[in-house]
Design a protein around this motif. Sequence first.
Motif, PDB file in Angstrom:
ATOM      1  N   PRO A 106       2.694   7.544  -4.669  1.00 30.71           N
ATOM      2  CA  PRO A 106       2.693   7.224  -3.229  1.00 30.71           C
ATOM      3  C   PRO A 106       3.888   6.375  -2.794  1.00 30.71           C
ATOM      4  CG  PRO A 106       0.550   6.793  -4.205  1.00 30.71           C
ATOM      5  CD  PRO A 106       1.486   7.058  -5.332  1.00 30.71           C
ATOM      6  N   LYS A 140      -7.334   9.127  -1.405  1.00 30.91           N
ATOM      7  CA  LYS A 140      -7.590   9.343   0.024  1.00 30.91           C
ATOM      8  C   LYS A 140      -8.246   8.128   0.667  1.00 30.91           C
ATOM      9  CE  LYS A 140      -7.732  14.353  -0.240  1.00 30.91           C
ATOM     10  NZ  LYS A 140      -8.527  15.494  -0.621  1.00 30.91           N
ATOM     11  N   GLY A 143      -5.843   5.830   2.104  1.00 33.92           N
ATOM     12  CA  GLY A 143      -4.965   6.354   3.147  1.00 33.92           C
ATOM     13  C   GLY A 143      -3.842   7.235   2.624  1.00 33.92           C
ATOM     14  N   ILE A 144      -3.935   7.649   1.346  1.00 32.49           N
ATOM     15  CA  ILE A 144      -2.915   8.567   0.829  1.00 32.49           C
ATOM     16  C   ILE A 144      -3.533   9.957   0.869  1.00 32.49           C
ATOM     17  CG2 ILE A 144      -1.449   9.111  -1.146  1.00 32.49           C
ATOM     18  CD1 ILE A 144      -2.222   6.184  -2.090  1.00 32.49           C
ATOM     19  N   ASP A 145      -3.274  10.697   1.943  1.00 35.33           N
ATOM     20  CA  ASP A 145      -3.891  12.017   2.019  1.00 35.33           C
ATOM     21  C   ASP A 145      -2.948  12.973   2.716  1.00 35.33           C
ATOM     22  OD1 ASP A 145      -3.961  10.943   4.474  1.00 35.33           O
ATOM     23  OD2 ASP A 145      -6.113  11.109   4.791  1.00 35.33           O
ATOM     24  N   ARG A 173       3.649   7.065   1.205  1.00 33.51           N
ATOM     25  CA  ARG A 173       3.085   6.204   2.249  1.00 33.51           C
ATOM     26  C   ARG A 173       3.873   4.900   2.310  1.00 33.51           C
ATOM     27  NH1 ARG A 173       1.638   9.905   3.994  1.00 33.51           N
ATOM     28  NH2 ARG A 173      -0.390  10.861   4.275  1.00 33.51           N
ATOM     29  N   LYS A 174       4.004   4.366   3.528  1.00 31.93           N
ATOM     30  CA  LYS A 174       4.719   3.096   3.646  1.00 31.93           C
ATOM     31  C   LYS A 174       3.812   1.940   3.248  1.00 31.93           C
ATOM     32  CE  LYS A 174       7.981   0.890   6.863  1.00 31.93           C
ATOM     33  NZ  LYS A 174       8.418  -0.041   5.926  1.00 31.93           N
ATOM     34  N   LEU A 176      -0.526   0.792   2.279  1.00 27.94           N
ATOM     35  CA  LEU A 176      -1.865   1.274   1.917  1.00 27.94           C
ATOM     36  C   LEU A 176      -2.909   0.568   2.781  1.00 27.94           C
ATOM     37  CD1 LEU A 176      -1.679   1.185  -1.978  1.00 27.94           C
ATOM     38  CD2 LEU A 176      -1.338   3.130  -0.479  1.00 27.94           C
ATOM     39  N   GLN A 177      -4.020   1.251   3.008  1.00 23.66           N
ATOM     40  CA  GLN A 177      -5.103   0.620   3.764  1.00 23.66           C
ATOM     41  C   GLN A 177      -5.944  -0.238   2.822  1.00 23.66           C
ATOM     42  OE1 GLN A 177      -7.335   3.970   5.004  1.00 23.66           O
ATOM     43  NE2 GLN A 177      -5.835   4.690   6.482  1.00 23.66           N
ATOM     44  N   CYS A 365       5.214  -3.000   0.391  1.00 18.69           N
ATOM     45  CA  CYS A 365       5.711  -2.051   1.391  1.00 18.69           C
ATOM     46  C   CYS A 365       6.713  -1.131   0.717  1.00 18.69           C
ATOM     47  CB  CYS A 365       6.371  -2.832   2.517  1.00 18.69           C
ATOM     48  SG  CYS A 365       6.756  -1.814   3.911  1.00 18.69           S
ATOM     49  N   ASN A 366       6.551   0.148   0.934  1.00 19.07           N
ATOM     50  CA  ASN A 366       7.449   1.114   0.294  1.00 19.07           C
ATOM     51  C   ASN A 366       8.778   1.120   1.046  1.00 19.07           C
ATOM     52  OD1 ASN A 366       8.724   3.240  -0.854  1.00 19.07           O
ATOM     53  ND2 ASN A 366       7.118   4.727  -0.472  1.00 19.07           N
ATOM     54  N   LYS A 369      10.988   4.428   1.364  1.00 19.14           N
ATOM     55  CA  LYS A 369      10.554   5.571   2.181  1.00 19.14           C
ATOM     56  C   LYS A 369      11.408   5.621   3.442  1.00 19.14           C
ATOM     57  CE  LYS A 369       6.450   7.413   4.545  1.00 19.14           C
ATOM     58  NZ  LYS A 369       7.141   8.006   5.631  1.00 19.14           N
TER      59      LYS A 369
END
Length: 372
Positions: A106, A140, A143-145, A173-174, A176-177, A365-366, A369
Amino acid sequence: AGEAQCLSYTGCNFLRQRLVLATLSGRPLKIRKIRAKEEDPGLRDFEASFIRLIDKVTNGSRIEINQTGTTLYYQPGLLYGGSLEHDCSPSRGIGYYLESLLCLAPFMKHPLKIVLRGVTNDQVDPSVDVLKATALPLLKKFGIDGESLEIKINRRGMPPKGGGEILFSCPVRKVLQPVQFTDPGKIKRIRGTAYSVRVSPQMANRMVESARGILNKFLPDIYIYTDHMKGINSGKSPGFGMCLTAETINGTILSAELASNPQGQGAAVLPEELGQNCAKLLLEEVYRGGCVDSTNQSLALLLMTLGQRDVSKVLLGPLSPYTIEFLRHLRSFFQIMFKIETKAAEEEHMGGEKVLMTCVGIGFCNLSKTIR
């Protein structure tokens, strides 16, 4: 973070954990005395293959290994991703490599699409089927979906020769939740796959019957697919096995699996016996309970750690030794501590003791990306 101090470890245990966490935290790593006292010292072929894989998915990593292979220095680069292929060593399953990719994928710069070749199902590592059934729904939750998150089995390969092939793709993803995942809920259905390669297709049916013989006593909604691959898709070695998953009303997925002994090793296993034992293993996993099964505990804890600066809670069954060591590594790489509360089994006989894990994410934080 260029001057982050180098972490130093000894021994060959938990090599994957250390490399994955070093890559995510950007901290350099030195591991000494890798099997230094053994007759055949240094890194094994599957570990070397794993290091090559890490090198493929990153950009600008520095890896130094001494001549005997007993010391490894690793300075992580940036996670890059993109479309890749990798031939895994047949001495370990593809699951060995895939577990770590699930942790890293991710946070790549480009969405990862990778073809892995090797052993898809063996007795040591989690099989591709189990990771597909349990790890993807877990991602998922954080929040990775999206449509591009998938594991596709093109060919099956059993040990010792392998010959399987899978495709793993994952979006980036930038952030995650955070998750609050504390009530596993009751089991509503059981799904599974009985696979057979280079043996009679009847083997799969025999496994299904014996597994159902046990599970039908508990609930009616059971469906076990039979998967018989033919020709080139069946890899290079014969074998059969089974993977079962139990799903609850709240979306918890618990899994169990068994595979037959590799050709020429150990006694022959009857498919009936294997089906029964696999069903019992699933019941054992249900008894242990929690919202994440024992294969994916460390993945869940890692995603909680890397979440936003908010509280995440997950209820787990008894922690596996691998997970306990993983918590220690999380502390050294990310300076994060979990609050661990034990929950005794309640009056309704809800299985074994549970552990409630709570932490505040580090707000990872990614940065690589690209913002579109």
